[in-house]
Design a protein around this motif. Structure first.
Motif, PDB file in Angstrom:
ATOM      1  N   CYS A   1       2.582 -11.609  10.601  1.00 54.71           N
ATOM      2  CA  CYS A   1       3.217 -12.688  10.182  1.00 54.71           C
ATOM      3  C   CYS A   1       3.686 -13.567  11.425  1.00 54.71           C
ATOM      4  O   CYS A   1       3.638 -12.846  12.566  1.00 54.71           O
ATOM      5  N   HIS A   2       3.878 -14.784  11.321  1.00 54.66           N
ATOM      6  CA  HIS A   2       4.190 -15.438  12.481  1.00 54.66           C
ATOM      7  C   HIS A   2       5.354 -14.959  13.394  1.00 54.66           C
ATOM      8  O   HIS A   2       6.151 -14.792  12.949  1.00 54.66           O
ATOM      9  N   GLU A   3       4.927 -15.143  14.690  1.00 53.97           N
ATOM     10  CA  GLU A   3       5.961 -14.249  15.707  1.00 53.97           C
ATOM     11  C   GLU A   3       7.092 -14.904  15.728  1.00 53.97           C
ATOM     12  O   GLU A   3       8.163 -14.251  16.107  1.00 53.97           O
ATOM     13  N   SER A   4       7.305 -16.196  15.213  1.00 51.42           N
ATOM     14  CA  SER A   4       8.539 -16.669  15.473  1.00 51.42           C
ATOM     15  C   SER A   4       9.305 -16.860  14.039  1.00 51.42           C
ATOM     16  O   SER A   4      10.364 -16.360  13.905  1.00 51.42           O
ATOM     17  N   TYR A   5       8.572 -17.616  13.157  1.00 53.54           N
ATOM     18  CA  TYR A   5       9.114 -17.699  11.727  1.00 53.54           C
ATOM     19  C   TYR A   5       8.700 -16.950  10.807  1.00 53.54           C
ATOM     20  O   TYR A   5       8.982 -17.033   9.324  1.00 53.54           O
ATOM     21  N   GLY A   6       7.892 -15.984  10.863  1.00 52.71           N
ATOM     22  CA  GLY A   6       7.322 -15.127   9.818  1.00 52.71           C
ATOM     23  C   GLY A   6       8.024 -14.046   9.213  1.00 52.71           C
ATOM     24  O   GLY A   6       9.187 -13.537   9.700  1.00 52.71           O
ATOM     25  N   THR A   7       8.019 -13.811   7.937  1.00 51.31           N
ATOM     26  CA  THR A   7       8.749 -12.884   7.229  1.00 51.31           C
ATOM     27  C   THR A   7       7.699 -11.686   6.648  1.00 51.31           C
ATOM     28  O   THR A   7       6.705 -11.999   5.918  1.00 51.31           O
ATOM     29  N   SER A   8       8.017 -10.589   6.746  1.00 55.78           N
ATOM     30  CA  SER A   8       7.011  -9.429   6.171  1.00 55.78           C
ATOM     31  C   SER A   8       7.933  -8.622   5.346  1.00 55.78           C
ATOM     32  O   SER A   8       8.962  -8.287   5.652  1.00 55.78           O
ATOM     33  N   VAL A   9       7.430  -8.260   4.087  1.00 56.37           N
ATOM     34  CA  VAL A   9       8.471  -7.547   3.119  1.00 56.37           C
ATOM     35  C   VAL A   9       7.479  -6.456   2.851  1.00 56.37           C
ATOM     36  O   VAL A   9       6.255  -6.312   2.727  1.00 56.37           O
ATOM     37  N   VAL A  10       8.077  -4.956   3.031  1.00 54.85           N
ATOM     38  CA  VAL A  10       7.798  -3.810   2.709  1.00 54.85           C
ATOM     39  C   VAL A  10       7.916  -3.520   1.142  1.00 54.85           C
ATOM     40  O   VAL A  10       9.053  -3.642   0.873  1.00 54.85           O
ATOM     41  N   VAL A  11       6.829  -3.586   0.492  1.00 53.55           N
ATOM     42  CA  VAL A  11       6.803  -3.126  -1.055  1.00 53.55           C
ATOM     43  C   VAL A  11       6.423  -2.037  -1.150  1.00 53.55           C
ATOM     44  O   VAL A  11       6.735  -1.097  -2.306  1.00 53.55           O
ATOM     45  N   GLY A  12       5.499  -1.337  -0.545  1.00 53.95           N
ATOM     46  CA  GLY A  12       4.674  -0.189  -0.861  1.00 53.95           C
ATOM     47  C   GLY A  12       5.975   1.074  -0.336  1.00 53.95           C
ATOM     48  O   GLY A  12       6.637   0.909   0.189  1.00 53.95           O
ATOM     49  N   ALA A  13       5.861   1.989  -1.292  1.00 55.80           N
ATOM     50  CA  ALA A  13       6.972   3.058  -1.233  1.00 55.80           C
ATOM     51  C   ALA A  13       6.577   3.865  -0.129  1.00 55.80           C
ATOM     52  O   ALA A  13       5.475   4.339   0.311  1.00 55.80           O
ATOM     53  N   PRO A  14       7.484   3.840   0.811  1.00 56.67           N
ATOM     54  CA  PRO A  14       7.361   4.788   2.096  1.00 56.67           C
ATOM     55  C   PRO A  14       7.123   6.247   1.903  1.00 56.67           C
ATOM     56  O   PRO A  14       7.695   6.785   0.855  1.00 56.67           O
ATOM     57  N   PRO A  15       6.156   6.750   2.561  1.00 54.14           N
ATOM     58  CA  PRO A  15       6.087   8.364   2.213  1.00 54.14           C
ATOM     59  C   PRO A  15       7.040   8.974   2.486  1.00 54.14           C
ATOM     60  O   PRO A  15       7.966   8.669   3.669  1.00 54.14           O
TER      61      PRO A  15
ATOM     62  N   VAL B   1       1.001  -1.198  -0.036  1.00 53.96           N
ATOM     63  CA  VAL B   1       0.013  -0.101   0.064  1.00 53.96           C
ATOM     64  C   VAL B   1       0.886   1.342  -0.030  1.00 53.96           C
ATOM     65  O   VAL B   1       0.642   2.228  -0.731  1.00 53.96           O
ATOM     66  N   GLY B   2       1.932   1.067   0.684  1.00 56.48           N
ATOM     67  CA  GLY B   2       2.660   2.669   1.129  1.00 56.48           C
ATOM     68  C   GLY B   2       2.206   3.323   2.108  1.00 56.48           C
ATOM     69  O   GLY B   2       2.448   4.609   2.209  1.00 56.48           O
ATOM     70  N   ARG B   3       1.665   2.704   3.459  1.00 52.20           N
ATOM     71  CA  ARG B   3       1.352   3.449   4.495  1.00 52.20           C
ATOM     72  C   ARG B   3       1.935   2.879   5.642  1.00 52.20           C
ATOM     73  O   ARG B   3       2.191   1.820   5.654  1.00 52.20           O
ATOM     74  N   LEU B   4       2.323   3.948   6.671  1.00 46.34           N
ATOM     75  CA  LEU B   4       3.032   3.184   7.941  1.00 46.34           C
ATOM     76  C   LEU B   4       2.117   2.353   8.745  1.00 46.34           C
ATOM     77  O   LEU B   4       2.445   1.451   9.213  1.00 46.34           O
ATOM     78  N   GLU B   5       0.786   2.571   8.792  1.00 41.52           N
ATOM     79  CA  GLU B   5      -0.195   1.744   9.683  1.00 41.52           C
ATOM     80  C   GLU B   5      -0.066   0.380   9.118  1.00 41.52           C
ATOM     81  O   GLU B   5       0.060  -0.611   9.960  1.00 41.52           O
ATOM     82  N   THR B   6      -0.025   0.120   7.603  1.00 45.94           N
ATOM     83  CA  THR B   6      -0.262  -1.390   7.242  1.00 45.94           C
ATOM     84  C   THR B   6       1.175  -1.935   7.170  1.00 45.94           C
ATOM     85  O   THR B   6       1.213  -3.147   7.293  1.00 45.94           O
TER      86      THR B   6
END
Ligand code: CND
Ligand code: ZN
Ligand code: ZN
Length: 374
Positions: A282-296, A269-274
């Motif tokens: 994502c899973h607290e132990s093995y999860g991976t989260s990727v920022v794709v949205g452009a940072p404001p 999306v490109g929003r700080l909240e999201t």
């Protein structure tokens, strides 16, 4: 009559300032200098990043010619150019690959030092090749595709299969490659995993296509606009949810839905909240989260470090993590071999003159990708 070595007068969509409509102007495009390439653009997609410049939330100098998702044919090359020649079908690359910097040399890096993240909008010699009404017009992100002709550096050009249809291949310049790569190259989604994708625009849908091709068994699409859900399911989402339909935080909703098994999340999306919601989802132990949205522009994020302490991995990627000149031609070959279908991403095809109409469709949430034909 050959145009080589001459100034070309042509049409371009110029942004004269923040929130001013695209103005179709006659511009002069100078011949390419050494190690530069002049390209006749045939088709270009409209990406949200272009709209970020219009809105003043992404750095750029004005007046500017934006557009970074294009496909065209080399018209002429400057001295020293060896990797493309006139007539080659090419994709201009907002993420260059110089082959020499520390990112280019490292097998895991792709953020070439030649990328223009700060919106300088000039080529290596500090000047622009565009002029309008006697005034220099800035480039955007090493590409500038909202023009009949553009000039880019050789390090920002990928030569692709000459049989690729430009009105589809343009999506390799950003949306498809960025989203698909975020899943298969950056997150390295594993077979049988559960994925959640925040934001179902052209880039988010391409993430879903990547998760599907990597063998994810559950792919949950998340958007505030439920009109995006049908298309998301067409490209591979197994279910879609709207955070506004719940009173609980979205990370709790996802945990309950999946018996706490979300391996991968993507913020598109490109929003700080999201960005925080995706990390927490994502899973607290093995999860991976990727920022794709452009940072404001100039915004800071605060978060509870416990989110990372427990084991989550938080990463981001520009252009999907691909090494642009090496990988984009291969992605186009995979497309030509019918490994994926871009048609669901293209909702509208308009003539270049209708560029403002194309942006209205994006702003109203009515389009995924509009492709402009030049
Ligand atoms: P587009 O605007 O088409 O899609 C964004 C989607 O997010 C829309 O469907 C919105 O309804 C949805 N949305 C908005 N707010 C929320 C919210 N709070 N929760 C859930 N969904 C929401 O944009 P796009 O797909 O063209 O681009 C997406 C982002 O990716 C955007 O920020 C763009 O600048 C960025 C991007 C990044 C890169 C890169 O290299 N990392 C390259 N190009 C674009
Ligand atoms: Zn480099
Ligand atoms: Zn883009």
């Amino acid at each position: 009559m050959s145009t080589t070595g001459k100034v070309i007068k042509c049409k371009a969509a110029v942004l004269w300032g923040v929130k001013q409509p695209f103005s179709i102007e006659e511009v002069e495009v100078a011949p390419p200098k050494a190690y530069e390439v002049r390209i006749k653009i045939l088709a270009t997609g409209i990406c949200r990043t272009d709209d970020h410049v219009y809105n003043g939330v992404m750095a750029a100098n004005f007046p500017v010619i934006v557009g970074h998702e294009g496909c065209g044919v080399v018209e002429s090359t400057g001295k020293g150019v060896t990797t493309v020649k006139p007539g080659d079908m090419v994709i201009p690359l907002f993420l260059p690959q110089c082959g020499k910097c520390s990112s280019c040399i490292n097998p895991n890096g792709n953020l070439c030092v030649k990328i223009d993240l700060t919106g300088k909008g000039v080529l290596s010699d500090g000047t622009t090749r565009f002029t309008c009404k006697g005034q220099p017009v800035y480039h955007f992100s090493n590409t500038s595709t909202f023009t009949e002709y553009t000039v880019v550096e050789e390090t920002s050009v990928a030569k692709i299969d000459s049989a690729a249809p430009p009105e589809k291949a343009c999506l390799f310049g950003c949306g498809f490659s960025t989203g698909y790569g975020a899943a298969v190259k950056t997150a390295k989604v594993t077979p049988g995993s559960t994925c959640a994708v925040f934001g179902l625009g052209g880039v988010g849908l391409s993430v879903i296509m990547g998760c599907k091709s990597a063998g994810a068994s559950r792919i949950i699409g998340i958007d505030l606009n439920k009109d995006k859900f049908d298309k998301a399911k067409t490209v591979g989402a197994t279910e879609c949810i709207n955070p506004r339909d719940y009173t609980k935080p979205i990370n709790e909703v996802l945990r309950e839905m999946t018996d706490d098994s979300v391996g991968y999340t993507f913020e598109v999306v490109g929003r700080l909240e999201t960005m925080i919601d995706a990390l927490a989802s994502c899973h607290e132990s093995y999860g991976t989260s990727v920022v794709v949205g452009a940072p404001p522009l100039s915004k800071m994020l605060t978060y509870d470090p416990m989110l990372l302490f427990t084991g989550r991995t938080w990463k981001g990627c520009v252009f999907g993590g691909w090494k642009s000149r090496d990988d984009i031609p291969k992605l186009v070959s995979d497309f030509m071999a019918k490994k994926f279908d871009l048609d669901p991403l293209i909702t509208d095809v308009l003539s270049f003159n209708k560029i403002n109409e194309g942006f209205d469709l994006l702003r109203k949430g009515e389009s995924i990708r509009t492709v402009l034909l030049l």
